[in-house]
Design an enzyme around this catalytic site. Structure first.
Site, PDB file in Angstrom:
ATOM      1  N   SER A   1      30.429 -90.518  24.101  1.00 43.81           N
ATOM      2  CA  SER A   1      30.195 -89.872  22.821  1.00 43.81           C
ATOM      3  C   SER A   1      30.001 -90.925  21.744  1.00 43.81           C
ATOM      4  O   SER A   1      30.485 -92.047  21.842  1.00 43.81           O
ATOM      5  CB  SER A   1      31.385 -88.966  22.493  1.00 43.81           C
ATOM      6  OG  SER A   1      32.070 -89.470  21.387  1.00 43.81           O
ATOM      7  N   LYS A   2      29.287 -90.513  20.692  1.00 40.58           N
ATOM      8  CA  LYS A   2      29.010 -91.483  19.632  1.00 40.58           C
ATOM      9  C   LYS A   2      30.276 -91.789  18.827  1.00 40.58           C
ATOM     10  O   LYS A   2      30.299 -92.718  18.040  1.00 40.58           O
ATOM     11  CB  LYS A   2      27.879 -90.988  18.746  1.00 40.58           C
ATOM     12  CG  LYS A   2      28.174 -89.734  17.996  1.00 40.58           C
ATOM     13  CD  LYS A   2      26.987 -89.362  17.126  1.00 40.58           C
ATOM     14  CE  LYS A   2      27.284 -88.041  16.428  1.00 40.58           C
ATOM     15  NZ  LYS A   2      26.171 -87.522  15.685  1.00 40.58           N
ATOM     16  N   ARG A   3      31.313 -91.003  19.039  1.00 41.19           N
ATOM     17  CA  ARG A   3      32.577 -91.256  18.329  1.00 41.19           C
ATOM     18  C   ARG A   3      33.393 -92.335  19.045  1.00 41.19           C
ATOM     19  O   ARG A   3      34.457 -92.716  18.605  1.00 41.19           O
ATOM     20  CB  ARG A   3      33.441 -89.993  18.240  1.00 41.19           C
ATOM     21  CG  ARG A   3      32.681 -88.806  17.780  1.00 41.19           C
ATOM     22  CD  ARG A   3      32.786 -88.607  16.260  1.00 41.19           C
ATOM     23  NE  ARG A   3      31.726 -87.715  15.832  1.00 41.19           N
ATOM     24  CZ  ARG A   3      30.965 -87.911  14.781  1.00 41.19           C
ATOM     25  NH1 ARG A   3      31.129 -88.965  14.027  1.00 41.19           N
ATOM     26  NH2 ARG A   3      30.020 -87.065  14.463  1.00 41.19           N
ATOM     27  N   GLU A   4      32.890 -92.742  20.201  1.00 42.11           N
ATOM     28  CA  GLU A   4      33.580 -93.744  21.006  1.00 42.11           C
ATOM     29  C   GLU A   4      33.576 -95.064  20.238  1.00 42.11           C
ATOM     30  O   GLU A   4      32.517 -95.654  20.027  1.00 42.11           O
ATOM     31  CB  GLU A   4      32.811 -93.861  22.330  1.00 42.11           C
ATOM     32  CG  GLU A   4      33.365 -94.763  23.372  1.00 42.11           C
ATOM     33  CD  GLU A   4      34.726 -94.349  23.881  1.00 42.11           C
ATOM     34  OE1 GLU A   4      35.675 -95.031  23.496  1.00 42.11           O
ATOM     35  OE2 GLU A   4      34.816 -93.362  24.653  1.00 42.11           O
TER      36      GLU A   4
END
Ligand code: GLU
Length: 508
Positions: free
Chosen positions: A268-271
């Site tokens: 995920s881009k929140r990683e």
């Protein structure tokens, strides 16, 4: 005769292109290259509610930076199938034409249901304990559509321009079988498939209709896309069939997901532990930008190499491959069905391998601006020698400074562990003698220093190499010591040694 290989990457401009999308583009690119085919960039922008400004430009720039440019399509030059943006293709009336064909043959119908009516149907189904309520062969019988309403009423509604969509008429209970190059034969019962909307009330086609029309019109030979589209594939098969185009349909390949390092879900881009975008991406709806691979110091060919091996196994344990080598042997038969776990440490390792392949001069050119920014003036030869020594210790060029700043500026602190263990009166005396001996060294290079140090060990007594390193560089580890001293130079090395000997207090 086999169809000419023509593949397309067909992103929707709904945000920055993340590494999963780049991998899809890459596999398309490699396959096209392998077969001397065409690689097309088509922008699927029919969902205007999800349009994000800047996304299309980002996609084009990302493909350029990655070195996988399409040879036809948005941002890369027109071919015979222009335009390549679906919103512009809509203006040609092609989607409507295909939808009307489906209506005429009885495989699609008009539906006039309002949002409230759809919601009511969903609630009714949920009350009847239907797990995933959908508009389908059963429920459509109780809805307001051209299958249930009298013909005159349908005509009246259409004439009055009443809001409506066009839906695919999916049969109630029929086996749909199709072949996926990666997954083999897949069988789904049509009862699992909903009556997908093909044309929306704003006249725009949905993805389901638009991509089929375009794949046919653009003579696409293989549709290569993410696994998330596999559940929609049975509906797509029906559309091809009902259009009488099943024999012209592209072969399908659904790529496996890229999983986060723990393997429990999609990256995920929140990683925060690793970049997810090729280039930094600033989403207009968010405050902070997401940092890209490029801006994190990755070489684009390292990034591409990493992505290629997420799901593809070239078959001989080979890991470092140029894009040409990959293209020569790429095929979908060696792409796995199961998700590919992303390993951020391995990604850094890849960058390190690519860094080591650079010439020392190229590394020096990359590193020079860092020195200039710090106000340090050194000639290029010196920086080349520095890079040659320190490159084994870094994974990114921006780490050169942290790894080797002591070459440029004398240390102010000295490794405490080594000092507290080894710095005492005996060693001080020994190093004073070494200092005197080194002062007489005429040719200051790695070999003579090595020899002189060995002689000194015999003449003066046991000298601790690590301690010598700490006195001159401040740190306990690094590249070969005499190489370093040669680079730092005679005057500077001896000044530092002298200063250290006379200023570092004994630990006890
Ligand atoms: N527009 C679709 C997406 O962004 C493309 C899927 C396909 O390649 O068919 O995922």
């Amino acid at each position: 005769m086999e169809k000419r290989v023509r593949v397309r990457f067909a992103p929707s401009p709904t945000g920055g292109l993340h590494m999963g999308g780049v991998r899809t583009a890459l596999f398309n690119y490699l396959f096209a290259k392998k077969h001397n085919g065409d690689f097309i960039l088509r922008i699927e922008d029919t969902d205007q509610t999800r349009f994000v400004a800047g996304a299309e430009e980002y996609i084009v720039n990302a493909l350029k930076w990655c070195g996988i440019p399409p040879n036809e399509g948005v941002g890369f030059g027109d071919g015979p199938h222009k335009p390549y943006r679906q919103s512009e293709r809509k203006e040609l009336g092609i989607y409507k034409r295909y939808a009307e064909k489906l209506i005429a043959s009885g495989h699609a119908y008009y539906a006039f249901d309002t949002n409230a009516e759809l919601e009511e149907m969903r609630k009714r189904m949920e009350a009847a304990k239907v797990v995933a309520p959908q508009y389908n062969a059963v429920t459509r019988q109780n809805m307001r559509n051209s299958l249930t309403l009298p013909e005159e009423e349908v005509k009246k509604l259409l004439d009055a321009n009443a809001p409506h969509v066009v839906r695919l008429k999916v049969p109630r209970n029929e086996e749909i079988r199709f072949e996926d190059i990666i997954r083999g034969w897949v069988t789904v019962n049509s009862s699992q498939v909903d009556d997908k909307v093909l044309l929306k009330s704003d006249g725009m086609p949905t993805y389901h209709l638009a991509h089929i029309v375009d794949d046919i019109e653009m003579q696409i030979s293989h549709a290569v896309r993410g696994e998330e589209w596999l559940p929609s594939a049975p509906a797509h098969i029906l559309i091809y069939r009902y259009l009488g185009l099943e024999n012209q349909m592209p072969k399908l390949a659904h790529l496996p997901l890229i999983l986060n390092p723990d393997g429990n879900g999609k990256i995920s881009k929140r990683e925060a532990r690793f970049p997810v975008f090729p280039l930094s991406w600033k989403d207009p709806r968010e405050n902070a930008p997401f940092i890209g691979y490029k801006e994190s110091g990755y070489y684009s060919d390292a990034f591409i190499n990493i992505l290629a091996l997420l799901g593809w196994n070239p078959g001989d344990n080979k890991e470092i491959m140029s894009i040409e080598e990959m293209a020569a042997i790429f095929d979908f038969e060696r792409v796995s069905k199961s998700g590919a776990k992303f390993d951020p440490d391995k990604a850094k390792w890849f960058n390190q391998q690519y860094l080591r392949k650079q010439s020392d001069l190229d590394l020096a050119k990359e590193f020079m601006p860092v020195l200039i920014e710090k106000g340090i003036v050194k000639d290029e030869n010196f920086v080349v020698e520095f890079c040659k020594l320190v490159k084994e210790k870094v994974q990114f060029t921006h780490e050169f400074w942290e790894q080797g700043k002591y070459v440029f500026i004398a240390p102010k602190t000295f490794d405490e562990k080594v000092i507290s263990k080894k710095w005492n009166a005996t060693n001080k005396d020994l190093f004073n003698k070494l200092l005197t001996k080194f002062t007489t060294v005429a040719t200051w290079n790695s070999q003579t220093l090595h020899d002189e140090f060995a002689n000194a060990q015999n003449e003066i007594g046991k000298l601790d190499m690590q301690l010598l390193r700490v006195l001159i560089t401040g740190v306990a580890g690094g590249p070969q010591l005499f190489d370093l001293l040669a680079l730092i130079g005679k005057d500077e090395s001896l000044n530092r040694l002298n200063h250290a000997i006379n200023s570092i207090p004994f630990a006890n």
